[in-house]
Design an enzyme around this catalytic site. Structure first.
Site, PDB file in Angstrom:
ATOM      1  CE  LYS A   1       3.235   2.750 -23.882  1.00 52.26           C
ATOM      2  NZ  LYS A   1       3.677   1.397 -23.381  1.00 52.26           N
TER       3      LYS A   1
ATOM      4  CG  ASN B   1       3.205  -7.700 -30.098  1.00 51.57           C
ATOM      5  OD1 ASN B   1       3.634  -6.807 -28.434  1.00 51.57           O
ATOM      6  ND2 ASN B   1       2.305  -7.227 -30.335  1.00 51.57           N
TER       7      ASN B   1
ATOM      8  CB  THR C   1       1.967  -2.071 -21.475  1.00 49.67           C
ATOM      9  OG1 THR C   1       2.375  -3.310 -21.799  1.00 49.67           O
ATOM     10  CG2 THR C   1       2.942  -1.654 -20.701  1.00 49.67           C
TER      11      THR C   1
END
Length: 374
Positions: free
Chosen positions: A158, A371, A169
């Site tokens: 991911k 974001n 991430t």
């Protein structure tokens, strides 16, 4: 993409599901493990816990992964939660988390979720469900499998934002059923990660939770010494394809950038050049806007602290020369290439024989929106 995904590897079972922004994946994978982790000074509690567990003994039984909460910058409570999470299944269990930094795990939800996942761990498409469960801002499942006659390598990952691994991430779990000596796993997996996940840039931010794991279940009948070269080629290819998927799925992205640096003085300098170009907001926005402003690539190279002679560099876009002998070439044919979904930037520094490849994406207004609202 195989519906069985990582469960095509002998000895691996998995399942996962999402509940709104929260997800849980459980992977049963008795075997030996090596890992690479974030170099961010702020390391999430599951990173600290899992590193310590592997330092004690490489043998593991399960991996428990939650999405929606990073369990990062959560102090002593976070470490206790990571230990608690690892005890939700029997055995020696690694834990990984991804999501918002600074929030605490919801123990009640995770306990119930793990129990549900364990009950469904024999589901045929469990590997793909596990890959879906660990997604956050990802828009696509990231699952790759290579099957040989006598062994299999498969992986899930991911990652879409906060991506510049320094181990993005980013979480990645690679599995093989061929028995690999522990020392070779440690040495070679680090190299594979350096050449793949560590060459991905979406936005230049290194996450607190980056983790890449390689697990060998030893359930295949194949003899490692006879297959060694091909095994590591397959492991690196699985990592590379997952890395490309992460770059292609960069938050808000519309284009994949495949960058190659050739004829650099050293590999370290090639890496610096690649990372600087892939990180450049001006290069990324030019790619998004399909703007043939190739001076931005030259300028990024110039500040990368890489040794080269400006008049000797050559740059190609999708195979067409745009920079040569200190001049920039722009014509209609080259401008048309920028409309493609994959932009291949080839940079020849003509100053040595080292080379490297990297992957990134364009920078779009949607990235800011995603974001700003996360």
């Amino acid at each position: 993409m195989s519906e069985k995904g990582i469960c095509s590897v002998k000895g691996v079972k998995a399942y996962g599901f999402k509940d709104g922004k929260n997800g849980i994946a459980v992977i049963s994978t008795p075997g030996r493990c090596v890992g690479t982790f974030t170099k961010n000074k702020v390391q999430a509690a599951p990173v600290v816990y899992s590193q310590n567990l592997l330092n004690e003994d490489p043998g593991i039984d399960n991996i428990i992964v939650n999405s929606g909460c990073a369990n990062a910058f959560t102090g002593e409570r976070g470490l206790k939660d990571a230990r608690w999470m690892s005890k939700q299944m029997e055995g020696r269990n690694l834990v990984c988390s991804t999501g918002k930094i600074g929030s605490y795990l919801n123990r009640d939800w995770i306990q119930t979720a793990v129990e549900k996942a364990v009950r469904n761990i024999d589901t045929e498409n469990g590997g793909i469900e596990a890959a879906k469960a660990i997604m956050t801002t990802d828009t696509e499942v990231k699952s790759i499998k290579i099957e040989r006659d006598n062994y299999t390598v498969a992986g899930i990952a991911k990652g879409a934002g906060m991506i510049e691994p320094d181990m993005a991430t980013m979480l990645a779990f690679i599995f093989t059923d061929i028995e690999i000596p522990q020392k070779e796993m440690e040495n070679n997996f680090t190299k594979a990660v350096d050449n793949t996940f560590n060459m991905v840039v979406v936005d230049g931010d290194t996450s607190t939770n980056d983790t890449a794991l390689l697990i060998s279940t030893g359930k295949a009948e194949a003899e490692y010494t006879k297959n060694k070269k091909q095994v590591w080629k397959d492991i690196e290819n699985v990592c590379k394809e997952l890395a490309k998927k992460i770059a292609e799925d960069g938050e808000g992205s519309t284009k994949l950038i495949e960058l190659s640096i050739t004829n650099a003085k050293t590999e370290q300098e090639a890496r610096k050049a690649a990372k600087t170009v892939l990180n450049s907001p001006l290069v990324k926005t030019a790619i998004y806007g399909e703007d043939p402003n190739f001076g931005r690539i030259v300028a990024a190279l110039g500040r990368s602290k890489t040794n080269f002679h400006p008049e000797q560099i050559e740059i190609k876009i999708n195979g067409k020369t745009v920079v040569k002998q200190g001049t920039i070439n722009i014509d209609k044919e080259i401008t048309e290439e920028l409309k493609e979904k994959t932009i291949k930037i080839q940079i020849n520094l003509n100053n040595g024989n080292a080379e490297i490849k990297g992957w990134g994406c364009d920078l779009t207004p949607e990235y800011i929106k995603i974001n700003a609202e996360y």
